[in-house]
Design an enzyme around this catalytic site. Sequence first.
Site, PDB file in Angstrom:
ATOM      1  N   GLU A 135      30.555  44.905  77.778  1.00  0.00           N
ATOM      2  CA  GLU A 135      29.535  45.522  77.558  1.00  0.00           C
ATOM      3  C   GLU A 135      29.615  46.946  76.873  1.00  0.00           C
ATOM      4  O   GLU A 135      30.751  47.367  77.311  1.00  0.00           O
ATOM      5  CB  GLU A 135      28.757  45.781  78.837  1.00  0.00           C
ATOM      6  CG  GLU A 135      28.163  44.438  79.784  1.00  0.00           C
ATOM      7  CD  GLU A 135      27.581  44.937  81.159  1.00  0.00           C
ATOM      8  OE1 GLU A 135      27.622  45.984  81.508  1.00  0.00           O
ATOM      9  OE2 GLU A 135      27.335  43.725  81.793  1.00  0.00           O
ATOM     10  N   GLU A 202      19.771  43.242  76.253  1.00  0.00           N
ATOM     11  CA  GLU A 202      19.315  42.955  77.400  1.00  0.00           C
ATOM     12  C   GLU A 202      18.323  44.541  77.556  1.00  0.00           C
ATOM     13  O   GLU A 202      18.408  45.472  77.484  1.00  0.00           O
ATOM     14  CB  GLU A 202      20.151  42.979  78.503  1.00  0.00           C
ATOM     15  CG  GLU A 202      19.553  42.781  80.112  1.00  0.00           C
ATOM     16  CD  GLU A 202      20.621  42.547  80.991  1.00  0.00           C
ATOM     17  OE1 GLU A 202      21.740  42.079  80.559  1.00  0.00           O
ATOM     18  OE2 GLU A 202      20.329  42.240  82.137  1.00  0.00           O
TER      19      GLU A 202
HETATM   20  O1  KIV Z   1      26.223  38.221  83.700  1.00  0.00           O
HETATM   21  C1  KIV Z   1      25.140  37.882  83.069  1.00  0.00           C
HETATM   22  O2  KIV Z   1      24.773  36.613  83.563  1.00  0.00           O
HETATM   23  C2  KIV Z   1      24.638  38.239  81.856  1.00  0.00           C
HETATM   24  C3  KIV Z   1      23.511  38.058  81.608  1.00  0.00           C
HETATM   25  C4  KIV Z   1      22.320  38.959  81.953  1.00  0.00           C
HETATM   26  C5  KIV Z   1      23.374  38.054  79.559  1.00  0.00           C
HETATM   27  O3  KIV Z   1      25.498  39.185  81.297  1.00  0.00           O
END
Ligand code: KIV
Length: 296
Positions: A135, A202
């Site tokens: 991220e 997201e």
């Molecule tokens: O951990 C997860 O499920 C994610 C999704 C929300 C994309 O990163």
Amino acid sequence: MYVFLLTSSTRHWVDVMNARRLSVPQIRAMKRRRGDAALTMVTAYDEPTARIVDAAGVDMILVGDSVGNVVLGRPDTLSVTIEEMVHHTTAVAAAQPSALVVADMPWMSYHVSIEESVRNAASLIRAGADAVKLEGGMQRVSVIEAIIDAEIPVMGHLGLTPQSVRAFGGFKVQGKSVEAAHHLLSSAKAIEAAGCFAMVIEGVPDVLGTEITKASTVPTIGIGAGADTDGQVLVLHDLLGLSGAKPPKFVRQYVDLADIATQALKAYVADVHQGAFPDATETYSASEELTTHLQA
Ligand code: KIV
């Protein structure tokens, strides 16, 4: 000995050539053009769920750090460790899916040093992942470059990044102001330039999801980012009605599997209580000799 080695290695290469698993370059090339079908990604955290997801024909399985809240009953993803991600990635890879397996790098596994980040990414690849996801935007460029330099493909993740929940002050839609939207557009360009083969977008307004998708040459995979991204991702348990809590607005729940499972389990409890389970077909019978001996 020599013949055996040759044979087993030949077999290995036949397996590799026949493998149906989607590759990173194939996904990278699936940047949607008008009329193309969108890419699909769904989470899985163990072998049975990976098998079910793969049988449905999804393109990518995400071993998400959402395992923390979805499966382990925690409030968010922040407590998930690299060891836990390795454990769940190994289980997903055991399903030998055709889908590309992407494993999340959990919080603090890529924040301390470049060297530690590369080692942690490698541990997920050794567990069976084809690529890792992490991220963040511009502040992640050097770590993305170092991981890619170690031949490990990286998927980016921008917008409402769950590992930033404390910094954001909650699960809040991102990129709502003109300035914040431009910042996310610049972040998308930065992580693409750093080498990400795709990126999750997201929790942003749909028009921003569209503009990031137009501005990127790699596939964007949306979750709460509108209909125009190159692909969509959902958490398996939300989609199947297994989450317990009311799912967020962007989720489409396709079935109430929790209710179906509870009904099935109630039937089992009733059968056991009434002596209807097990019956003769569900029992091992003994020889006449053993039966006579034991009952004498
Ligand atoms: O951990 C997860 O499920 C994610 C999704 C929300 C994309 O990163």
